[in-house]
Design a protein around this motif. Structure first.
Motif, PDB file in Angstrom:
ATOM      1  N   GLU A  56      -5.896   4.986  -5.498  1.00  0.00           N
ATOM      2  CA  GLU A  56      -6.385   4.110  -6.554  1.00  0.00           C
ATOM      3  C   GLU A  56      -6.482   2.664  -6.093  1.00  0.00           C
ATOM      4  N   GLY A  57      -5.697   2.293  -5.110  1.00  0.00           N
ATOM      5  CA  GLY A  57      -5.776   0.968  -4.512  1.00  0.00           C
ATOM      6  C   GLY A  57      -5.330   1.052  -3.068  1.00  0.00           C
ATOM      7  N   SER A  58      -5.942   0.261  -2.192  1.00  0.00           N
ATOM      8  CA  SER A  58      -5.591   0.326  -0.777  1.00  0.00           C
ATOM      9  C   SER A  58      -5.866  -1.017  -0.133  1.00  0.00           C
ATOM     10  N   ALA A  59      -5.245  -1.213   1.031  1.00  0.00           N
ATOM     11  CA  ALA A  59      -5.427  -2.461   1.775  1.00  0.00           C
ATOM     12  C   ALA A  59      -5.080  -2.217   3.234  1.00  0.00           C
ATOM     13  N   TYR A  60      -5.755  -2.940   4.092  1.00  0.00           N
ATOM     14  CA  TYR A  60      -5.512  -2.896   5.533  1.00  0.00           C
ATOM     15  C   TYR A  60      -5.243  -4.321   6.000  1.00  0.00           C
ATOM     16  N   VAL A  61      -4.133  -4.511   6.696  1.00  0.00           N
ATOM     17  CA  VAL A  61      -3.730  -5.830   7.185  1.00  0.00           C
ATOM     18  C   VAL A  61      -3.512  -5.726   8.680  1.00  0.00           C
ATOM     19  N   VAL A  69      -1.315  -2.395   9.679  1.00  0.00           N
ATOM     20  CA  VAL A  69      -0.652  -1.703   8.583  1.00  0.00           C
ATOM     21  C   VAL A  69      -1.704  -1.252   7.578  1.00  0.00           C
ATOM     22  N   LEU A  70      -1.611  -0.005   7.155  1.00  0.00           N
ATOM     23  CA  LEU A  70      -2.496   0.549   6.136  1.00  0.00           C
ATOM     24  C   LEU A  70      -1.650   0.916   4.922  1.00  0.00           C
ATOM     25  N   CYS A  71      -2.013   0.392   3.754  1.00  0.00           N
ATOM     26  CA  CYS A  71      -1.232   0.581   2.531  1.00  0.00           C
ATOM     27  C   CYS A  71      -2.103   1.231   1.459  1.00  0.00           C
ATOM     28  N   ALA A  72      -1.461   2.036   0.615  1.00  0.00           N
ATOM     29  CA  ALA A  72      -2.140   2.704  -0.490  1.00  0.00           C
ATOM     30  C   ALA A  72      -1.236   2.684  -1.710  1.00  0.00           C
ATOM     31  N   ALA A  73      -1.846   2.634  -2.896  1.00  0.00           N
ATOM     32  CA  ALA A  73      -1.096   2.556  -4.158  1.00  0.00           C
ATOM     33  C   ALA A  73      -1.670   3.566  -5.141  1.00  0.00           C
ATOM     34  N   TRP A  74      -0.777   4.173  -5.942  1.00  0.00           N
ATOM     35  CA  TRP A  74      -1.158   5.119  -6.977  1.00  0.00           C
ATOM     36  C   TRP A  74      -0.385   4.783  -8.257  1.00  0.00           C
ATOM     37  N   ALA A 169      -2.570  -4.693  -6.344  1.00  0.00           N
ATOM     38  CA  ALA A 169      -3.555  -5.481  -7.085  1.00  0.00           C
ATOM     39  C   ALA A 169      -4.919  -4.803  -7.078  1.00  0.00           C
ATOM     40  N   ASP A 170      -5.290  -4.178  -5.954  1.00  0.00           N
ATOM     41  CA  ASP A 170      -6.568  -3.473  -5.882  1.00  0.00           C
ATOM     42  C   ASP A 170      -6.590  -2.263  -6.801  1.00  0.00           C
TER      43      ASP A 170
END
Length: 276
Positions: A56-61, A69-74, A169-170
């Motif tokens: 539902e939300g993700s980000a790559y830093v 780092v690859l992050c994901a949110a649910w 936030a995404d």
């Protein structure tokens, strides 16, 4: 002779390709400690939100020097049992290291030392993110965020904090502000200076480490995580001030990344509905 398809036909140890690549002269001087860098200099940071379609939300830093780092949110999702008293939501954090994240020999997957390090990093991630999320708006709900360290080039936890906040936030989770992470380390010796966003070699030689998480819009510190040899209070106070300044300088990069993701999502919606 039948083949065992379940067996991973790979070497027991692996090395990254960077070991055989040419190293610039300036980088060699920095790793040997002959040319100390500016302690106030920040490593260039690249951030992009909304990459994964399965989350539902993700980000790559990514930090200059190799940290990825690859992050994901649910969430939010129903989590409370029937009849349980109403209350604020829960934030579940997960931190994992890819087997190829570090240099040198690959750690044995599932080892006790690896699991303990990942649990500590997940607890630190939750400590830094909880003050930024409005959990009271999600009663009896569960929010989940996962951070996968693809490559460890130093300041990995700070990058994971920024990426996880960006992924939440995404995902549209209500937040007070983005949590920005910044790492520091102090060189050994009585006159060792604090360095912003240390690299892997600098962290390996460091006598003390500090990771700071800040909510810049509120000017509120959400987490301070330190380790290593003790020092005078003035030195730690200087490190905190230096970390706060670094977080404020990184904040526009993360905010602009979130705005670009929102514009891309809006443009895709307009194209799908046929509006201009």
């Amino acid at each position: 002779m039948p083949l065992d398809h379940r067996r991973v036909r790979g070497p027991e140890e692996s090395q990254p390709p960077e070991l055989w690549a040419g190293v610039p002269a300036q980088q060699e001087e920095d790793e040997d400690g002959a040319a100390p860098r500016d302690p106030y200099a920040l490593r260039p940071l690249f951030a992009r939100a909304g990459l994964l379609s399965q989350a539902e939300g993700s980000a790559y830093v990514e930090l200059s020097g190799g940290t990825k780092v690859l992050c994901a949110a649910w969430g939010p999702r129903e989590a409370a049992e029937p009849g349980a008293p109403a209350g604020g939501g829960r934030l579940l954090c997960e931190f994992r290291r890819a087997p190829f994240a570090g240099r040198g020999a690959r750690c044995r997957p599932g080892s006790a030392a690896e699991r303990e390090a990942e649990r500590e990093a997940a607890a630190a991630l939750r400590e830094a993110l909880e003050p930024a999320v409005r959990l009271a708006r999600y009663p009896r709900a569960r929010l989940t965020v996962s951070a996968l360290l693809l490559q460890d080039g130093g300041s990995a936890l700070a990058a994971a904090i920024s990426g996880a906040a960006l992924a939440l936030a995404d995902a549209g989770v209500e937040m007070y502000d983005l949590a920005v992470g910044c790492a520091l380390c102090r060189a050994p010796g009585p006159d060792g200076a604090w360095l912003l966003q240390p690299g892997e070699a600098e962290e390996r030689r460091a006598a003390s480490r500090l990771t700071l998480a800040l909510l810049p819009a509120l000017n509120q510190v959400s987490a301070v995580l330190g380790s290593g040899e003790g020092g005078p209070p003035d030195a730690w106070a200087q490190a905190v001030r230096l970390g706060l300044d670094g977080c404020h300088r990184l904040y526009p990069v993360l905010r602009n990344s979130l705005l670009r993701a929102a514009r891309r999502r809006g443009a895709g919606t307009d194209t799908a509905t046929g509006t201009a």
